[in-house]
Motif scaffolding. Structure first.
Motif, PDB file in Angstrom:
ATOM      1  N   ASP A 374     -12.695  22.836 -36.887  1.00  0.00           N
ATOM      2  CA  ASP A 374     -13.493  23.651 -37.803  1.00  0.00           C
ATOM      3  C   ASP A 374     -14.165  22.744 -38.834  1.00  0.00           C
ATOM      4  O   ASP A 374     -14.432  21.581 -38.563  1.00  0.00           O
ATOM      5  N   THR A 375     -14.358  23.205 -40.026  1.00  0.00           N
ATOM      6  CA  THR A 375     -15.093  22.483 -41.057  1.00  0.00           C
ATOM      7  C   THR A 375     -14.318  21.261 -41.551  1.00  0.00           C
ATOM      8  O   THR A 375     -13.091  21.223 -41.536  1.00  0.00           O
ATOM      9  N   ALA A 376     -15.056  20.245 -42.019  1.00  0.00           N
ATOM     10  CA  ALA A 376     -14.455  18.996 -42.473  1.00  0.00           C
ATOM     11  C   ALA A 376     -13.646  19.202 -43.746  1.00  0.00           C
ATOM     12  O   ALA A 376     -14.045  19.953 -44.646  1.00  0.00           O
ATOM     13  N   GLN A 377     -12.492  18.527 -43.812  1.00  0.00           N
ATOM     14  CA  GLN A 377     -11.661  18.526 -45.015  1.00  0.00           C
ATOM     15  C   GLN A 377     -11.679  17.159 -45.682  1.00  0.00           C
ATOM     16  O   GLN A 377     -12.020  17.029 -46.852  1.00  0.00           O
ATOM     17  N   THR A 378     -11.296  16.125 -44.920  1.00  0.00           N
ATOM     18  CA  THR A 378     -11.279  14.756 -45.433  1.00  0.00           C
ATOM     19  C   THR A 378     -11.646  13.804 -44.309  1.00  0.00           C
ATOM     20  O   THR A 378     -11.072  13.883 -43.216  1.00  0.00           O
ATOM     21  N   LEU A 379     -12.601  12.890 -44.577  1.00  0.00           N
ATOM     22  CA  LEU A 379     -13.017  11.889 -43.597  1.00  0.00           C
ATOM     23  C   LEU A 379     -12.852  10.510 -44.225  1.00  0.00           C
ATOM     24  O   LEU A 379     -13.426  10.238 -45.293  1.00  0.00           O
ATOM     25  N   ASP A 380     -12.060   9.632 -43.603  1.00  0.00           N
ATOM     26  CA  ASP A 380     -11.778   8.308 -44.155  1.00  0.00           C
ATOM     27  C   ASP A 380     -11.990   7.228 -43.112  1.00  0.00           C
ATOM     28  O   ASP A 380     -11.834   7.461 -41.903  1.00  0.00           O
ATOM     29  N   LYS A 381     -12.315   6.029 -43.589  1.00  0.00           N
ATOM     30  CA  LYS A 381     -12.342   4.820 -42.774  1.00  0.00           C
ATOM     31  C   LYS A 381     -11.300   3.853 -43.330  1.00  0.00           C
ATOM     32  O   LYS A 381     -11.273   3.597 -44.538  1.00  0.00           O
ATOM     33  N   TYR A 412      -1.322  -9.620 -44.494  1.00  0.00           N
ATOM     34  CA  TYR A 412      -1.634  -8.222 -44.193  1.00  0.00           C
ATOM     35  C   TYR A 412      -2.482  -7.639 -45.311  1.00  0.00           C
ATOM     36  O   TYR A 412      -2.223  -7.884 -46.498  1.00  0.00           O
ATOM     37  N   ASP A 413      -3.506  -6.904 -44.940  1.00  0.00           N
ATOM     38  CA  ASP A 413      -4.287  -6.161 -45.925  1.00  0.00           C
ATOM     39  C   ASP A 413      -5.019  -5.029 -45.227  1.00  0.00           C
ATOM     40  O   ASP A 413      -5.200  -5.043 -44.003  1.00  0.00           O
ATOM     41  N   TYR A 414      -5.416  -4.037 -46.001  1.00  0.00           N
ATOM     42  CA  TYR A 414      -6.262  -2.976 -45.457  1.00  0.00           C
ATOM     43  C   TYR A 414      -7.338  -2.611 -46.477  1.00  0.00           C
ATOM     44  O   TYR A 414      -7.175  -2.777 -47.687  1.00  0.00           O
ATOM     45  N   LYS A 415      -8.444  -2.122 -45.948  1.00  0.00           N
ATOM     46  CA  LYS A 415      -9.558  -1.644 -46.759  1.00  0.00           C
ATOM     47  C   LYS A 415      -9.840  -0.201 -46.386  1.00  0.00           C
ATOM     48  O   LYS A 415      -9.759   0.164 -45.212  1.00  0.00           O
ATOM     49  N   PHE A 416     -10.172   0.614 -47.375  1.00  0.00           N
ATOM     50  CA  PHE A 416     -10.410   2.022 -47.083  1.00  0.00           C
ATOM     51  C   PHE A 416     -11.636   2.529 -47.850  1.00  0.00           C
ATOM     52  O   PHE A 416     -12.002   2.021 -48.912  1.00  0.00           O
ATOM     53  N   ARG A 417     -12.255   3.533 -47.245  1.00  0.00           N
ATOM     54  CA  ARG A 417     -13.427   4.166 -47.863  1.00  0.00           C
ATOM     55  C   ARG A 417     -13.442   5.634 -47.474  1.00  0.00           C
ATOM     56  O   ARG A 417     -13.325   5.968 -46.290  1.00  0.00           O
ATOM     57  N   ASN A 418     -13.575   6.503 -48.462  1.00  0.00           N
ATOM     58  CA  ASN A 418     -13.679   7.925 -48.193  1.00  0.00           C
ATOM     59  C   ASN A 418     -15.137   8.286 -47.907  1.00  0.00           C
ATOM     60  O   ASN A 418     -16.035   8.001 -48.698  1.00  0.00           O
ATOM     61  N   VAL A 419     -15.357   8.891 -46.752  1.00  0.00           N
ATOM     62  CA  VAL A 419     -16.698   9.309 -46.349  1.00  0.00           C
ATOM     63  C   VAL A 419     -16.994  10.724 -46.833  1.00  0.00           C
ATOM     64  O   VAL A 419     -18.119  11.046 -47.235  1.00  0.00           O
ATOM     65  N   TYR A 420     -15.956  11.563 -46.787  1.00  0.00           N
ATOM     66  CA  TYR A 420     -16.102  12.947 -47.248  1.00  0.00           C
ATOM     67  C   TYR A 420     -14.763  13.401 -47.825  1.00  0.00           C
ATOM     68  O   TYR A 420     -13.715  13.096 -47.255  1.00  0.00           O
ATOM     69  N   ASN A 422     -15.922  12.417 -50.974  1.00  0.00           N
ATOM     70  CA  ASN A 422     -16.379  11.582 -52.084  1.00  0.00           C
ATOM     71  C   ASN A 422     -17.590  10.725 -51.754  1.00  0.00           C
ATOM     72  O   ASN A 422     -18.269  10.232 -52.656  1.00  0.00           O
ATOM     73  N   ASP A 423     -17.856  10.487 -50.470  1.00  0.00           N
ATOM     74  CA  ASP A 423     -18.991   9.675 -50.033  1.00  0.00           C
ATOM     75  C   ASP A 423     -19.028   8.333 -50.769  1.00  0.00           C
ATOM     76  O   ASP A 423     -20.034   7.955 -51.378  1.00  0.00           O
ATOM     77  N   GLU A 424     -17.911   7.599 -50.712  1.00  0.00           N
ATOM     78  CA  GLU A 424     -17.830   6.307 -51.390  1.00  0.00           C
ATOM     79  C   GLU A 424     -18.724   5.290 -50.681  1.00  0.00           C
ATOM     80  O   GLU A 424     -18.791   5.243 -49.449  1.00  0.00           O
ATOM     81  N   SER A 425     -19.362   4.448 -51.444  1.00  0.00           N
ATOM     82  CA  SER A 425     -20.333   3.496 -50.887  1.00  0.00           C
ATOM     83  C   SER A 425     -19.693   2.174 -50.477  1.00  0.00           C
ATOM     84  O   SER A 425     -20.256   1.436 -49.669  1.00  0.00           O
ATOM     85  N   ALA A 426     -18.533   1.861 -51.022  1.00  0.00           N
ATOM     86  CA  ALA A 426     -17.909   0.569 -50.740  1.00  0.00           C
ATOM     87  C   ALA A 426     -16.435   0.766 -50.409  1.00  0.00           C
ATOM     88  O   ALA A 426     -15.803   1.762 -50.790  1.00  0.00           O
TER      89      ALA A 426
END
Length: 686
Positions: A374-381, A412-420, A422-426
């Motif tokens: 159904d509709t988007a709730q949270t989209l992350d990379k 070890y490291d991780y990087k994250f960005r919220n797409v929806y 918040n639509d984070e740019s970096a």
């Protein structure tokens, strides 16, 4: 019962000491004899298992053949210290020495390799359920933390071989079996061995209706391995598989629901819909492959290099949402081995290498409308990088004392960005401090058939992607790695013709900043670093051909096997028993060989009660499982044969749960396993 097994251990230890004293002279008289030794490759090169200064268990083709071939659960549970669960068909959980603590589902804190290639991705997740059991020929389990050669882990390492190491024949085999609850499983295997090339192809399809509502599964599987020997001791392997797995998840039941109707799926409540209504399950498509090159640069120097990649398309319609994951992994692993010139009383070798992995994940959550996204709730990379450098030094003194030292430096490291939304740019980076993981181990061969060993190693395990970004959709940047020290000693004993073999060990693992799973009021998992654990334990593996294999008697062989696990794992602060870990597990089996290549195999599994929550307020009761399998192989020609077999599982009709939902909200702990069930099959090899 524990007292009985401790008494048996003391008798074994007494006999071992007596055997060692009596065998000292025989070693001098018969030091040149050649035995059919079990060889392990887990520590980068071939070693006889007797001298390996670690707790290692091997499951070969003969052990796999007497187990049901629709799941790995029974085969791996014969190893002391290993617990494999299957909450519903296809839904694996695997733990080594208590690592189940972090796994409400899936496999974490255990590093798994497929040949020389990591099956575990950089984010710490392993899709072992993607592989068809008939496509596995050999399994080695290295128990206890061993990051010195294999990177971050606290539980242990599993090495899976898709091809029998010394098989060099040409064959085609076809197998089909079926059983209770609409089980159907077929497998076709092809091997073509030429002068300098060997091609192996496996295809399999399995479907299973399941014991409970909403628990059916199917798997399509295709695997190929091609090995080209381009010089006398040099070869290049191309290997990979494609897996299409779909299994339903019925969800946990309360005790009253479990007792009233164990076959039912989780029912709806006033606030949360049920598993059937939401079509809860997993759709998992995985493409895995790579190259492995082994070259002997000189007589003393060799190199192994693997380059690999994985792509996973994962969907999970759940009770409260619909998760979609796209995961891509690239990496390489390489190491050199230099063998020093042999001297009369001293030999040595050194290894040095590096492993690097990058996993990029798109993790998206949507609403679940009756099983439809159904509709988007949270989209992350989330992009995760894990790499480590390692070195190892091995020495043998007077062909008796074996010494190993190893050290790795882990990043070890991780990087994250919220797409929806918040639509984070970096991307935001979360680095971890590089960690050293040492291991020191030694074994001393007292006689030709008796060896003592001891080791000290550091465990270190970073949070997995599924723990950093759990089902509550929040990125948990505060979650730290867990770490600890493991101390271990044990011995191995065999008789002169290796028809009897005993392996016993005791260990103590002190874990700090343990990663613990929790469940919120909506049923979503989240994780915290919650103190530590104390993990002392004892493990025993024993096998003996009570009647040696022969070709003359009516009884062509009788083998007895015993696997015992006794532990006292507790939380450091509350001293409660570790959640999900039984304090005793005993697996006993007999294999009877008869004329005309008939065999009968019987196995009993006793598992003690299991705490279902951290407070130890609820326990799953102990259970006894009895299984049996009988088979007959009829030769059709010198290279061809026909095999027919049949078996039964849970013969005692025990009502139990094979994989509980730990710390479940509303006390929905129980996932009922199948009652008494049967299977039969046939196999043709030409």
């Amino acid at each position: 019962m524990a007292k009985i097994y401790f008494t048996v251990l003391l008798l074994f230890a007494f006999n071992a000491c007596l055997f060692a004293q009596q065998g000292h002279d025989s070693l001098k008289k018969d030091s040149s004899r050649q035995l059919n030794q079990v060889i392990v490759r887990g520590y980068l090169s071939d070693q006889p298992i007797l001298n390996v200064p670690a707790s290692v268990n091997v499951v070969g083709t003969e052990q796999l053949a007497v187990q049901p071939d629709n799941s790995l659960v029974s085969a791996l549970n014969t190893i002391p210290g290993v617990r494999m669960e299957e909450r519903s068909p296809g839904s694996y959980r695997l733990s080594i020495r208590g690592s189940l603590l972090r796994s409400p589902f899936g496999i974490r804190d255990v590093k798994i390799y497929y040949d020389e290639i990591p099956l575990t991705d950089a984010g710490g997740n392993t899709y072992l359920n993607a592989i068809d059991m008939n496509s596995i020929q050999h399994i080695e389990v290295l128990k206890g933390p061993d990051g010195s050669l294999f990177g971050a882990n606290s539980g242990g390492v599993v090495l899976v071989s898709p091809v029998a190491r010394y098989a060099d024949s040409n064959f085609v085999s076809a197998e089909v079996n079926g059983g209770s609850y609409s089980l159907f499983h077929e497998n076709v295997a092809y091997q073509d061995h030429q002068a300098n090339n060997q091609l192996n192809i496996n295809q399999a399809y399995e479907t299973y209706g399941g014991y409970r509502q909403q628990s059916s599964m199917y798997r399509n599987y295709f695997q190929a391995v091609d090995k080209w020997t381009y010089a006398k001791h040099d070869d290049l392997k191309i290997l990979g598989f494609y897996s299409d797995l779909n299994y339903q998840t019925p969800g946990g039941l309360t005790l009253s629901q479990f007792e009233a109707d164990p076959q039912s799926a989780r029912p709806p409540t006033s606030t949360v819909p049920g598993a059937v209504e939401q079509h809860s399950g997993i759709i998992q498509k995985m493409l895995f492959g790579g190259l492995v090159n082994e070259v002997n640069i000189t007589d003393n120097l060799r190199n192994v290099l693997s380059v690999f990649g994985t792509y996973v398309n994962f969907s999970n319609p759940f009770l409260t949402d619909y998760e979609q994951r796209y995961e891509g992994t690239l990496g390489f692993r390489t190491y050199f081995e230099y063998t020093g010139s042999k001297r009369k009383s001293y030999s040595w070798k050194v290894n040095a290498g590096i492993e690097w992995q990058q996993t990029n994940s798109d993790i998206n959550n949507y609403g679940n409308h009756l099983g439809v996204r159904d509709t988007a709730q949270t989209l992350d990379k989330i992009n995760t990088n894990q790499h480590f450098m390692f070195a190892r030094y091995v020495a043998d003194v007077n062909s008796k004392l074996h010494i190993e030292t190893a050290l790795s430096l882990n990043f070890y490291d991780y990087k994250f960005r919220n797409v929806y939304p918040n639509d984070e740019s970096a991307f935001t980076n979360r680095p971890f401090t590089p960690e050293l993981m040492p291991r020191i181990a030694l074994s001393y061969q007292i006689t030709n058939d008796f060896a003592w060993r001891a080791s000290v190693s550091r465990g270190y395990s970073t949070p997995t992607t599924a723990e950093i970004r759990p089902t509550d959709h929040a990125i948990n940047t505060g979650l730290d790695a867990e770490y600890g020290w493991n101390y271990e000693t044990g011995f191995r004993l065999r008789n002169s013709d290796e028809t009897m073999y005993l392996d016993a060990s005791v260990f103590y693992y002190k874990l700090n900043d343990a990663i613990i799973s929790h469940v919120d009021a909506n049923g979503n998992e989240y994780y915290t670093n919650s103190g530590g654990t104390n993990q002392p334990g004892f493990e025993l593996s024993f096998t003996d051909w009570l009647i040696h294999q022969n070709t003359n008697s009516f009884v062509r062989g009788l083998q007895f096997n015993e696997s015992a696990t006794i532990d006292k794992f507790t939380f450091s602060t509350t001293h409660n028993q570790l959640t999900g870990v039984p304090e005793q597990v005993y697996i006993t089996s007999l294999q009877l060989n008869l004329p005309q290549q008939v065999f009968v195999y019987v196995e009993h599994n006793y598992t003690a009660k299991i705490p279902l929550n951290d407070a130890n307020a609820a326990f799953a009761p102990h259970y006894n499982l009895l299984a049996a399998k009988v088979g007959w192989t009829h030769p059709l020609s010198r290279k061809s044969n026909f095999e027919i077999y049949a078996g039964a599982e849970n013969i005692l009709n025990e009502k139990y749960s094979l994989g509980d939902d730990l710390n479940a909200v509303g006390n929905r702990y129980y996932n009922a396993a199948a009652l008494r069930n049967y299977y039969a099959g046939l196999k043709v090899t030409i």
